[in-house]
Enzyme design. Structure first.
Site, PDB file in Angstrom:
ATOM      1  CG  ASP A 141      -2.091   0.907   1.099  1.00  0.00           C
ATOM      2  OD1 ASP A 141      -2.316   1.380  -0.011  1.00  0.00           O
ATOM      3  OD2 ASP A 141      -2.764   1.151   2.115  1.00  0.00           O
ATOM      4  CB  CYS A 205     -20.694   5.341  -4.790  1.00  0.00           C
ATOM      5  SG  CYS A 205     -19.655   6.544  -3.942  1.00  0.00           S
TER       6      CYS A 205
END
Ligand code: SF4
Ligand code: SF4
Length: 379
Positions: A141, A205
């Site tokens: 990440d 969303c």
């Protein structure tokens, strides 16, 4: 003959994949370092300011798409997948009750960065033990690495319209990690794209942050707003956040491929009781010391106590009117930073006017219906 010439790279690749699985990775794939087809997209995304205040996204320029510039000598990237979905995800239960703080499921247990990086280091060491002088560098990440583009090339999955890596066998509830190596290992083939005509993540969303297929405007995304963003949360977006106090899982929750996701095998990712399904006012009344103690070794600790309070204040403003929530807001009011105070003022006004998050309620109900139908393991 050099050591490299004498080694069977196909056999080494098979060994690397077996070692990776033994180290707890559910999938291991190998990609080359040509990510040039992603450069135009990355440039466009940055030019549109979709990265918000995440300056580190732009800081490395095109190095992000050029692993060999980031780590000279890199020839291949070993991409790994580690599933994180906990057995007791309780999605619907915690989304239904807007007096509970909803935390993104990846963050309920131990911080994955260290765990995945350590396993990648072990994998790198195994390779070096077999082939001395192999150079390796793990990333987890990390800002300068295009992890989804790499995972796609390595055959881990395809990039879904929500911009996350998606697998036919494993959905998207997983972490990715990368090991850069200086070996010309045979590469894997990308898998076929599987979104087809589906648009569930775009329509569900809560903040319309997926502005086009494969394009997320981070400035509208609840994950960014609650984690990366250090300033105020835009007022227009606050009512749409519901009870999500750290991250958001909605685009993954509605994704049909997540019916095939497996529960994690890592005990470190098991949810901590102090974080999972707790009432908002309980979390809000933690002082800084308690916050640091309860989030020790957790990714949540990185946002700090101030953002934690800011996020919970928003959720409290969205909760159904409740005397305990109102009392907790009043208790903290006047004793916090100006940033948190503006969010408390907003929440207090809504609690006093009985303005719960009606704006988000209809969307939330639709989400819960999808979750209850689609995820049999959900409690
Ligand atoms: S994480 Fe939430 S807010 Fe962000 S794109 Fe996905 S559904 Fe939208
Ligand atoms: S919800 Fe549909 S469009 Fe979105 S990532 Fe999943 S399959 Fe693709």
């Amino acid at each position: 003959m050099s050591a490299l010439q004498s080694i069977d790279l196909i056999r080494l690749t098979n060994d690397i994949k077996a070692w990776g699985r033994a180290l707890g990775f559910q999938q291991v794939g190998i990609s080359d370092v040509d990510l040039s087809q992603h450069e135009t997209y990355l440039t466009q995304w940055l030019e549109n300011d979709y990265h918000g205040d995440m300056e580190y996204m732009a800081a490395h320029g095109m190095k992000r798409a050029r692993p060999a510039e980031l780590v000279p000598g890199t020839l291949r990237v070993i991409s790994v997948r580690m599933d994180y979905l906990p057995p007791d995800a309780s999605f619907a239960r915690h989304l239904k009750n807007n007096r509970i703080g909803y935390i993104s499921r990846y963050a309920l247990g131990r911080d994955y960065h260290k765990l995945v990086r350590n396993r990648l280091k072990k994998l790198g060491q195994k390779i070096t033990d077999t082939l001395a002088h192999t150079a390796y560098r793990p990333f987890v990440d990390s800002a300068p690495v295009l992890e989804h583009a790499i995972a796609e090339k390595a055959g881990i999955g395809w990039t879904g319209k929500h911009s996350l890596t998606l697998s036919r066998d494993a959905g998207s509830w997983f972490f990715l990690g990368e090991l850069f190596v200086n070996l010309p290992l045979p590469i894997d083939e990308p898998v076929e794209e599987g979104c087809g005509s589906c648009t569930a993540c775009l329509t569900m969303c809560p903040t319309n942050a997926i502005v086009a297929p494969y394009t997320v405007d981070a400035r509208k995304c609840i994950s960014y707003l609650t984690i990366e963003n250090s300033g105020p949360i835009p007022e227009a977006l606050r009512p749409l956040m519901g009870n999500r106090i750290y991250g958001c899982d909605d685009c993954q929750l509605v994704c049909p491929w997540n019916r095939y996701a497996s529960v994690t095998e890592e005990s470190d990712f098991a949810p901590r009781e102090v974080l999972h399904g707790q009432r908002l006012e309980t979390l809000f009344l933690w002082d800084e010391e308690t916050f640091l103690k309860n989030t020790e070794g957790s990714a949540i600790r990185r946002i700090g106590h101030e953002r934690w309070l800011r996020n919970i204040a928003v959720a409290m403003g969205n909760a159904d009117p409740d005397t305990s929530i109102l009392a907790a807001l009043e208790k903290r009011s006047g004793q916090v930073s100006p940033l948190v105070q503006t969010h408390i003022d907003w929440a207090l006004a809504r609690q006093r006017k009985n303005t719960s998050a009606k704006e988000a309620a209809r969307q939330q109900q639709r989400l819960i219906r999808v979750v209850e139908k689609g995820l049999p393991r959900d409690a």
